[in-house]
Scaffold this motif. Structure first.
Motif, PDB file in Angstrom:
ATOM      1  N   PRO A   1       1.867 -10.509 -58.424  1.00 50.96           N
ATOM      2  CA  PRO A   1       1.414  -9.770 -59.312  1.00 50.96           C
ATOM      3  C   PRO A   1       0.707 -11.145 -60.279  1.00 50.96           C
ATOM      4  CG  PRO A   1       3.209  -9.132 -59.476  1.00 50.96           C
ATOM      5  CD  PRO A   1       2.982 -10.460 -58.353  1.00 50.96           C
ATOM      6  N   GLN A   2       0.733 -11.768 -60.970  1.00 52.35           N
ATOM      7  CA  GLN A   2      -0.257 -12.694 -62.153  1.00 52.35           C
ATOM      8  C   GLN A   2      -1.055 -13.728 -61.283  1.00 52.35           C
ATOM      9  OE1 GLN A   2       2.585 -15.658 -63.722  1.00 52.35           O
ATOM     10  NE2 GLN A   2       1.566 -17.041 -64.552  1.00 52.35           N
TER      11      GLN A   2
ATOM     12  N   ASP B   1      -4.168 -10.578 -60.619  1.00 50.99           N
ATOM     13  CA  ASP B   1      -4.194 -10.231 -61.977  1.00 50.99           C
ATOM     14  C   ASP B   1      -5.215 -11.395 -62.839  1.00 50.99           C
ATOM     15  OD1 ASP B   1      -2.990  -7.661 -61.920  1.00 50.99           O
ATOM     16  OD2 ASP B   1      -1.589  -9.064 -63.624  1.00 50.99           O
TER      17      ASP B   1
END
Length: 287
Positions: free
Chosen positions: A152-153, A156
């Motif tokens: 997810p990071q 992003d």
């Protein structure tokens, strides 16, 4: 042939117990140990013997291992500086309990690794040898799951951050490493073996970024940092300072090829190609 699996409350230990059961080891021949046995009550309900064992507590370990023929020592999930002392207590207790074979989950090239993590594994390997206990060394490479938690990071920010340069990494899934452990624990002919375990398809972090780009359909690049800068970035992201330094140091080892192996040992042990990075990313993004 009773088998002790330490760390059965953790990911690798639980997967190893499940692999043993799938391979036909009777539940009554498996002793699953961990600090919080409430987490493995379901294994007890299926006939597996469940016993409490805390590596930090020497007293009681030999009793937890009593009656076992083989023991899987999964490296302790404690601060690196405390690992060897924990492992030493387990090895001593295994000897006291009369265990005839200790299978240890080490790391790739532990005998020559320059990383902090590698040094603790190397120390444990030497202690096992010096104690004279028959053993098998499963030198597990990096887990593919180590990168899944960061997805997810990464998505992003559009960036994989590391300090591994163009060093190649032979990562594999926990499930495949667990399957290899189950094979060694439940079959003959492995005593004294040193298995360098990793996926068949190695990758650099640049290639990891490209694989994420292809799987997710968005641009992801790799930013290679100096080791100290990576440690600071990891600490700023919320990791404890000591852990951030250990992980950054692991990347330094990767840059030197310390997480690369082309041995083929994992494939031969499990009898099939290990799960690939692309397969793992596809499954994670579908979920």
């Amino acid at each position: 042939m009773p088998i002790v699996v330490t760390g059965a409350t953790g990911h690798l230990g639980r997967l190893t117990v499940e692999a043993l059961l799938r391979r036909g080891t009777p539940a009554t021949d498996i002793i699953a140990t961990g600090r919080d046995i409430a987490r493995i009550k379901d294994l007890a309900d299926r006939g597996v013997t469940v016993r409490r064992a805390d590596f930090a507590e020497g007293d009681g370990l030999a009793e937890a291992f009593a009656g076992a023929d083989r023991l899987l020592l999964i490296s302790a999930s404690v601060p690196v500086g405390e690992r060897f002392a924990n492992h030493r207590r387990v090895i001593d207790a295994a000897a006291s309990a009369g265990v005839s074979l200790v299978v240890y989950t080490s790391t790739t090239h532990a005998d020559t690794a320059t990383t902090v993590i590698g040094a603790t594994h190397g120390e444990t390997e030497r202690y096992l040898r010096d104690r004279g206990i028959p053993n098998v060394l499963l030198r597990n490479g990096w887990y593919l799951e180590n990168y899944l938690g960061l997805l997810p990071q990464i998505l992003d920010n559009g960036t994989v951050v590391g300090a591994a340069g163009e060093g190649r990494i032979s990562a594999a899934s926990r499930a495949d490493y667990a399957e290899a452990a189950a094979v060694v624990l439940s079959t003959e002919g492995h005593t004294g073996a040193v298995y360098e375990l990793g996926g068949d398809e190695s990758f650099t972090l640049t290639e990891l970024a490209a694989a994420i780009s292809a799987a997710a359909g968005r641009k992801v690049s790799y930013a290679d940092l100096p080791v100290n800068d990576l440690a600071r970035a990891l600490a700023a992201a919320g990791l404890p300072g000591d852990l951030a330094e250990v992980l950054a140091d692991a990347d330094r080892g990767m840059s030197r090829g310390e997480m690369y192996t082309d041995s083929g040992h994992l494939r031969r042990l499990i009898g099939r190609p290990p799960v690939t990075l692309a397969q793992t990313l596809a499954a994670a993004l579908e979920g």
